[in-house]
Design a protein around this motif. Structure first.
Motif, PDB file in Angstrom:
ATOM      1  N   ALA A 109       0.834  -1.204   0.000  1.00 42.36           N
ATOM      2  CA  ALA A 109       0.000   0.000   0.000  1.00 42.36           C
ATOM      3  C   ALA A 109       0.868   1.253   0.000  1.00 42.36           C
ATOM      4  O   ALA A 109       0.569   2.246  -0.672  1.00 42.36           O
ATOM      5  CB  ALA A 109      -0.918  -0.004   1.224  1.00 42.36           C
ATOM      6  N   PHE A 110       1.965   1.181   0.721  1.00 44.60           N
ATOM      7  CA  PHE A 110       2.900   2.297   0.814  1.00 44.60           C
ATOM      8  C   PHE A 110       3.465   2.665  -0.568  1.00 44.60           C
ATOM      9  O   PHE A 110       3.488   3.824  -0.980  1.00 44.60           O
ATOM     10  CB  PHE A 110       4.011   1.876   1.773  1.00 44.60           C
ATOM     11  CG  PHE A 110       5.068   2.901   2.018  1.00 44.60           C
ATOM     12  CD1 PHE A 110       4.833   3.976   2.841  1.00 44.60           C
ATOM     13  CD2 PHE A 110       6.312   2.772   1.438  1.00 44.60           C
ATOM     14  CE1 PHE A 110       5.817   4.918   3.078  1.00 44.60           C
ATOM     15  CE2 PHE A 110       7.301   3.696   1.670  1.00 44.60           C
ATOM     16  CZ  PHE A 110       7.051   4.773   2.494  1.00 44.60           C
ATOM     17  N   VAL A 111       3.920   1.640  -1.311  1.00 40.77           N
ATOM     18  CA  VAL A 111       4.501   1.887  -2.634  1.00 40.77           C
ATOM     19  C   VAL A 111       3.448   2.377  -3.614  1.00 40.77           C
ATOM     20  O   VAL A 111       3.699   3.265  -4.430  1.00 40.77           O
ATOM     21  CB  VAL A 111       5.196   0.603  -3.157  1.00 40.77           C
ATOM     22  CG1 VAL A 111       5.738   0.814  -4.559  1.00 40.77           C
ATOM     23  CG2 VAL A 111       6.328   0.202  -2.225  1.00 40.77           C
ATOM     24  N   ILE A 112       2.234   1.807  -3.557  1.00 42.27           N
ATOM     25  CA  ILE A 112       1.143   2.277  -4.415  1.00 42.27           C
ATOM     26  C   ILE A 112       0.889   3.766  -4.161  1.00 42.27           C
ATOM     27  O   ILE A 112       0.775   4.564  -5.094  1.00 42.27           O
ATOM     28  CB  ILE A 112      -0.167   1.489  -4.130  1.00 42.27           C
ATOM     29  CG1 ILE A 112      -0.061   0.074  -4.678  1.00 42.27           C
ATOM     30  CG2 ILE A 112      -1.359   2.193  -4.785  1.00 42.27           C
ATOM     31  CD1 ILE A 112      -1.283  -0.766  -4.370  1.00 42.27           C
ATOM     32  N   GLY A 113       0.797   4.116  -2.884  1.00 40.82           N
ATOM     33  CA  GLY A 113       0.526   5.510  -2.541  1.00 40.82           C
ATOM     34  C   GLY A 113       1.615   6.449  -3.014  1.00 40.82           C
ATOM     35  O   GLY A 113       1.339   7.556  -3.497  1.00 40.82           O
TER      36      GLY A 113
END
Length: 506
Positions: free
Chosen positions: A320-324
């Motif tokens: 989720a961190f990388v997507i964001g």
């Protein structure tokens, strides 16, 4: 209920940590560039996803990674078998790095650019073996109670010496290879091994002997890859091709990890595939843990459901961190580099480098986690927030100096050798308790937030400044981001030791 309260607290904490990035980007867009970024809604949504991702990651660390690392360390220490501890350290270090996506990207880019002279798989094996060997060495250091500063002084004297003789084509690759070994999952796992071991051995101090494994894991690949480069470029045939592109490969790999919009079904399928890929990337670590837990110690994992849940939360949170990041900041970072270079003065470029270096570091989840562990180990000597600010200041200074190098077109050799000469001198002078932590903090700055954004900035500048070659000038910011936090933390420790009243804790 307590778990939910803790998670909500982490959500609030994560939002506060990301505020500096939002403030920096908003200031430069509104005041300096006076434009509204394209896809503002996507950026806002991306930042919200980042907040959730960081909270999940930190919760997962506390539930899964930190406990399993400490429990295994305690079990091996009680057995008193040095070969067993070294074998575990080697296996953990090797497995944590061999499947690292950023290292795979670096190795692939190096093989392509060198026209096969640098073999990608050989490079991955070399880096992973180096990290495994040095984690095993770090375990021995903790058991014997050796001070880390001699290891680092001798090690970085070797780094600087080898850099002097290394071909220009390999220097950037070597420093990037050292940087990508310390990612958002491996740093807490390796750190928990060292801390757990130090706590379980009588006469050892968690602060002086528990930290330092991350620092060694960063340093040794720099030496081994440069030696490999000297061998390859001295004995190989063909034209010398610049191997600086691997730095770009890190940013590209981070971006490529997230699917581009291709319809709702295609996007969902791509996200599922990439999430499974992240599980695959940590599979070697899980295999090592299960083998030593059930095959060597032969005891079940305590609170297995919590540990499994923790690992799942770490992986999902990281994803989720990388997507964001991609939705929220990557496009803006690249566009801003182009727009700032187009202005009449480079002053704003320097100011942006200083600001974004500070802001991205303050948002690093691995730094937050290590800072908290350092505060616990310091027992009143250290404050986690002060540590983060010191490291962020160091990264900001380092990136600004690195940007200056790109703007002027200077060779990276002299900057790197000068930086590490300063580090060696401070290692000799600084209080011994701070040395392991300072070097570890230099390693955690090259993680999932800082590396992609800073690399994109360097490549954007080299692409848009006339006379610069992106293959030669577009890399190196990662190395500067690692050097100067070590400097700022040690300088602060020197100040605290020498100028505070006698008897006051530092």
């Amino acid at each position: 209920m307590n778990g939910l309260k803790d998670f909500l607290h982490l959500l609030q904490h994560s939002f506060r940590n990301l505020l500096p990035i939002v403030v920096v980007v908003a200031f430069f867009q509104a005041i300096v560039l006076q434009t509204v970024p394209d896809g503002l809604g996507s950026m806002v949504a991306g930042l919200l996803v980042v907040v959730v991702g960081v909270a999940l990651f930190l919760q997962g660390l506390e539930l899964g990674i930190f406990p399993i690392g400490k429990n295994l360390s305690n079990a091996f220490a009680k057995r008193g078998s040095l070969p067993l501890l070294m074998a575990f350290g080697f296996a953990l270090g090797f497995s944590a790095v061999i499947a690292e996506p950023a290292l795979i990207a670096v190795a692939s880019q190096a093989e392509t650019i060198s026209a096969g002279r640098v073999d990608g798989f050989t490079l991955r094996l070399l880096v992973a073996t180096s990290v495994g060997a040095v984690v095993a060495l770090g375990v021995v250091r903790t058991i014997l109670g050796h001070s880390l500063h001699w290891y680092m002084i001798i090690g970085y004297l070797l780094v600087v010496t080898v850099t002097f003789f290394a071909p220009e084509e390999i220097v950037g690759l070597a420093y990037d290879s050292g940087g990508v070994t310390t990612n958002i999952v491996t740093v807490p796992l390796i750190a928990s091994l060292g801390i757990g071991l130090a706590v379980s051995i009588r006469g050892r101090n968690a602060l002086a002997h528990g930290f330092g494994l991350v620092a060694l894991a960063v340093m040794v690949p720099m030496i081994s890859v440069q030696l490999y480069g000297i061998f390859v470029y001295s004995l190989g045939a063909g034209p010398a091709l610049a191997a600086a592109q691997p730095a770009a490969g890190i940013a590209q790999a981070a971006a490529a990890a997230i699917p581009e919009p291709a319809g709702m079904l295609g996007a969902l399928t791509g996200m599922l595939v990439d999430l499974l890929t992240m599980f695959r990337d940590v599979a070697p670590i899980i295999v090592v843990i299960l083998f030593f837990q059930y095959g060597v110690i032969r005891k079940p994992i305590a609170h297995l459901h919590k540990v499994v849940g923790g690992f799942v939360m770490v992986i999902v949170g990281l994803y989720a961190f990388v997507i964001g990041l991609k939705l929220g900041l990557f496009p803006v970072g690249r566009a801003m580099a182009e727009q700032l270079v187009a202005l009449d003065t480079y002053t704003w470029v320097y100011l942006f480098a200083l600001s974004i270096g500070f802001a991205t570091t303050m948002a690093e989840p691995a730094l937050i986690a290590i800072g908290q562990k350092a505060e616990e180990a310091g027992k009143g000597r250290l404050n986690a927030n002060h540590i983060r600010i010191l490291v962020a200041i160091g990264v900001a200074i380092g990136i600004t100096i690195g940007v200056h190098r790109i703007i002027t077109g200077d060779s990276i050799h002299y900057y790197i050798m000068g930086g590490y000469a300063l580090v060696i001198a401070l290692t000799w002078l600084a209080p011994k308790y701070i040395v392991p932590l300072a070097f570890d903090l230099g390693g955690v700055t090259t993680s999932e937030v800082t590396v992609p954004l800073v690399t994109a900035l360097g490549i954007g500048l080299a692409t848009n400044i006339e006379g610069r070659n992106v293959l030669i000038d577009g890399f190196g910011l990662i190395a500067f981001a690692s050097i100067f936090p070590i400097v700022t933390v040690m300088l602060y420790a020197l100040y605290a030791e020498r100028f505070k009243p006698t008897g006051e804790k530092t």
